[in-house]
Write a protein that holds these residues in place. Structure first.
Motif, PDB file in Angstrom:
ATOM      1  N   PRO A  42       0.817  -1.215   0.000  1.00 57.54           N
ATOM      2  CA  PRO A  42       0.000   0.000   0.000  1.00 57.54           C
ATOM      3  C   PRO A  42       0.852   1.267   0.000  1.00 57.54           C
ATOM      4  CG  PRO A  42      -0.269  -1.236   2.064  1.00 57.54           C
ATOM      5  CD  PRO A  42       0.613  -2.046   1.173  1.00 57.54           C
ATOM      6  N   ILE A  43       2.082   1.172   0.437  1.00 60.98           N
ATOM      7  CA  ILE A  43       2.981   2.326   0.441  1.00 60.98           C
ATOM      8  C   ILE A  43       3.348   2.741  -0.989  1.00 60.98           C
ATOM      9  CG2 ILE A  43       5.351   3.022   1.041  1.00 60.98           C
ATOM     10  CD1 ILE A  43       4.980   1.677   3.719  1.00 60.98           C
ATOM     11  N   ASN A  44       3.257   1.822  -1.930  1.00 63.77           N
ATOM     12  CA  ASN A  44       3.632   2.125  -3.313  1.00 63.77           C
ATOM     13  C   ASN A  44       2.873   3.338  -3.854  1.00 63.77           C
ATOM     14  OD1 ASN A  44       4.956   1.725  -5.807  1.00 63.77           O
ATOM     15  ND2 ASN A  44       3.181   0.637  -6.588  1.00 63.77           N
ATOM     16  N   LYS A  45       1.597   3.442  -3.569  1.00 68.23           N
ATOM     17  CA  LYS A  45       0.774   4.547  -4.084  1.00 68.23           C
ATOM     18  C   LYS A  45       0.491   5.620  -3.027  1.00 68.23           C
ATOM     19  CE  LYS A  45       0.263   3.045  -8.268  1.00 68.23           C
ATOM     20  NZ  LYS A  45       0.807   3.771  -9.412  1.00 68.23           N
ATOM     21  N   ASN A  46       1.226   5.617  -1.931  1.00 68.70           N
ATOM     22  CA  ASN A  46       1.045   6.615  -0.874  1.00 68.70           C
ATOM     23  C   ASN A  46       1.884   7.850  -1.214  1.00 68.70           C
ATOM     24  OD1 ASN A  46       1.141   8.219   1.404  1.00 68.70           O
ATOM     25  ND2 ASN A  46       1.580   6.559   2.813  1.00 68.70           N
ATOM     26  N   TYR A  47       1.202   8.958  -1.534  1.00 66.55           N
ATOM     27  CA  TYR A  47       1.892  10.209  -1.851  1.00 66.55           C
ATOM     28  C   TYR A  47       1.548  11.310  -0.862  1.00 66.55           C
ATOM     29  CZ  TYR A  47       3.266   7.807  -6.025  1.00 66.55           C
ATOM     30  OH  TYR A  47       3.811   6.884  -6.880  1.00 66.55           O
ATOM     31  N   LYS A  48       1.134  10.927   0.336  1.00 68.63           N
ATOM     32  CA  LYS A  48       0.833  11.902   1.373  1.00 68.63           C
ATOM     33  C   LYS A  48       2.138  12.496   1.902  1.00 68.63           C
ATOM     34  CE  LYS A  48      -3.205   9.247   2.747  1.00 68.63           C
ATOM     35  NZ  LYS A  48      -3.715   8.304   3.736  1.00 68.63           N
ATOM     36  N   ASP A  49       2.028  13.697   2.493  1.00 65.43           N
ATOM     37  CA  ASP A  49       3.202  14.333   3.086  1.00 65.43           C
ATOM     38  C   ASP A  49       3.574  13.619   4.376  1.00 65.43           C
ATOM     39  OD1 ASP A  49       3.419  16.233   1.104  1.00 65.43           O
ATOM     40  OD2 ASP A  49       2.192  17.711   2.162  1.00 65.43           O
ATOM     41  N   GLY A  50       4.850  13.298   4.501  1.00 69.23           N
ATOM     42  CA  GLY A  50       5.317  12.638   5.707  1.00 69.23           C
ATOM     43  C   GLY A  50       6.696  12.055   5.535  1.00 69.23           C
ATOM     44  N   LEU A  51       6.951  11.070   6.356  1.00 70.04           N
ATOM     45  CA  LEU A  51       8.276  10.471   6.467  1.00 70.04           C
ATOM     46  C   LEU A  51       8.148   8.959   6.408  1.00 70.04           C
ATOM     47  CD1 LEU A  51      11.167  11.543   7.125  1.00 70.04           C
ATOM     48  CD2 LEU A  51      10.606  11.239   9.526  1.00 70.04           C
ATOM     49  N   PHE A  52       9.074   8.324   5.707  1.00 71.00           N
ATOM     50  CA  PHE A  52       9.133   6.867   5.645  1.00 71.00           C
ATOM     51  C   PHE A  52      10.304   6.412   6.511  1.00 71.00           C
ATOM     52  CE2 PHE A  52       6.911   8.273   1.911  1.00 71.00           C
ATOM     53  CZ  PHE A  52       5.885   7.367   1.775  1.00 71.00           C
ATOM     54  N   VAL A  53      10.011   5.573   7.500  1.00 72.10           N
ATOM     55  CA  VAL A  53      11.023   5.121   8.452  1.00 72.10           C
ATOM     56  C   VAL A  53      11.251   3.622   8.307  1.00 72.10           C
ATOM     57  CG1 VAL A  53      10.445   6.969  10.083  1.00 72.10           C
ATOM     58  CG2 VAL A  53       9.388   4.708  10.347  1.00 72.10           C
ATOM     59  N   CYS A  54      12.362   3.143   8.807  1.00 73.47           N
ATOM     60  CA  CYS A  54      12.672   1.714   8.806  1.00 73.47           C
ATOM     61  C   CYS A  54      11.646   0.988   9.674  1.00 73.47           C
ATOM     62  CB  CYS A  54      14.079   1.490   9.344  1.00 73.47           C
ATOM     63  SG  CYS A  54      14.540  -0.255   9.494  1.00 73.47           S
ATOM     64  N   ALA A  55      11.037  -0.051   9.147  1.00 74.59           N
ATOM     65  CA  ALA A  55      10.039  -0.817   9.891  1.00 74.59           C
ATOM     66  C   ALA A  55      10.656  -1.556  11.072  1.00 74.59           C
ATOM     67  CB  ALA A  55       9.333  -1.803   8.961  1.00 74.59           C
ATOM     68  N   ALA A  56      11.955  -1.781  11.048  1.00 74.09           N
ATOM     69  CA  ALA A  56      12.610  -2.516  12.132  1.00 74.09           C
ATOM     70  C   ALA A  56      13.052  -1.618  13.273  1.00 74.09           C
ATOM     71  CB  ALA A  56      13.813  -3.288  11.595  1.00 74.09           C
ATOM     72  N   CYS A  57      13.625  -0.454  12.959  1.00 72.85           N
ATOM     73  CA  CYS A  57      14.219   0.366  14.028  1.00 72.85           C
ATOM     74  C   CYS A  57      13.713   1.804  14.070  1.00 72.85           C
ATOM     75  CB  CYS A  57      15.740   0.339  13.912  1.00 72.85           C
ATOM     76  SG  CYS A  57      16.381   1.239  12.479  1.00 72.85           S
ATOM     77  N   GLU A 117       7.731   2.078   7.209  1.00 72.56           N
ATOM     78  CA  GLU A 117       6.497   2.515   7.841  1.00 72.56           C
ATOM     79  C   GLU A 117       6.346   3.992   7.517  1.00 72.56           C
ATOM     80  OE1 GLU A 117       6.392   1.662  12.025  1.00 72.56           O
ATOM     81  OE2 GLU A 117       6.521  -0.495  11.685  1.00 72.56           O
ATOM     82  N   PHE A 118       5.121   4.424   7.272  1.00 69.49           N
ATOM     83  CA  PHE A 118       4.859   5.818   6.938  1.00 69.49           C
ATOM     84  C   PHE A 118       4.351   6.573   8.148  1.00 69.49           C
ATOM     85  CE2 PHE A 118       1.847   9.124   5.542  1.00 69.49           C
ATOM     86  CZ  PHE A 118       2.741   9.947   4.864  1.00 69.49           C
ATOM     87  N   ILE A 119       4.914   7.749   8.376  1.00 66.71           N
ATOM     88  CA  ILE A 119       4.455   8.635   9.449  1.00 66.71           C
ATOM     89  C   ILE A 119       4.009   9.950   8.806  1.00 66.71           C
ATOM     90  CG2 ILE A 119       5.083   9.853  11.569  1.00 66.71           C
ATOM     91  CD1 ILE A 119       7.289   7.748  11.979  1.00 66.71           C
ATOM     92  N   PRO A 120       2.706  10.255   8.884  1.00 69.39           N
ATOM     93  CA  PRO A 120       2.229  11.528   8.309  1.00 69.39           C
ATOM     94  C   PRO A 120       2.869  12.716   9.015  1.00 69.39           C
ATOM     95  CG  PRO A 120       0.385  10.115   8.991  1.00 69.39           C
ATOM     96  CD  PRO A 120       1.650   9.485   9.491  1.00 69.39           C
TER      97      PRO A 120
END
Length: 162
Positions: A63-78, A154-157
């Motif tokens: 689902p992140i593939n088509k996510n164009y919202k403003d925010g930050l993408f972080v490592c899902a592990a750390c 992981e996406f953080i708005p």
């Protein structure tokens, strides 16, 4: 005779390359180090497969593939910040793509898993496999395409960033 000599040269080359690569990777120390059992407990099976075993998720499944919202993408592990949404673009490949990472948070490595050298991208904090870098990105910016497994992120708005 020439065929045998050529074969032996190829075998020698491949065996030397992989041992040198493995030795270099063993010397890398990350800020976050956990056992496989700890990672398996904290990550989903898909996240573990990608982040810890350098797997690849199927194209067009994140689902992140088509996510164009403003925010930050972080490592899902750390949870290390890896990519800003402003640098995300639709590459048409089926994986989230970015033209650059946040400075010093993504490590470039080399992998030979499919028989030739590719630039592997890893989280610089925990060593988690993210994806690969290619030189077919937007020419108006960096020309790079960071092809990332969505399950590794992981996406953080913007309104949820501390």
């Amino acid at each position: 005779m020439n065929k045998i000599l050529s074969f032996l040269m190829i075998v020698l080359f491949l065996s030397c390359s992989s041992k040198a690569q493995d030795a270099a990777k063993e010397n890398k120390k990350y800020k976050i180090v956990k056992t496989n059992a700890q990672w398996k407990k904290e990550l989903t099976s898909e996240q573990y497969y990608v982040l810890r075993n350098a797997g690849t998720e199927r194209a067009f499944t994140s689902p992140i593939n088509k996510n164009y919202k403003d925010g930050l993408f972080v490592c899902a592990a750390c949870k290390t910040p890896l990519y800003e949404s402003q640098f995300k673009f639709d590459s048409g490949t089926g994986w989230p793509s970015f033209d650059r990472a946040i400075d010093n948070n993504v490590e470039l490595d080399v992998d030979y898993k499919i028989g030739y050298a590719r630039t592997e991208l890893k989280c610089n904090t925990c060593g988690g496999h993210l994806g690969h870098s290619f030189n077919d990105g937007p020419k108006k910016t960096t020309g790079k395409r960071h092809c990332i497994n969505g399950v590794a992120l992981e996406f953080i708005p913007n309104n949820k960033i501390d």
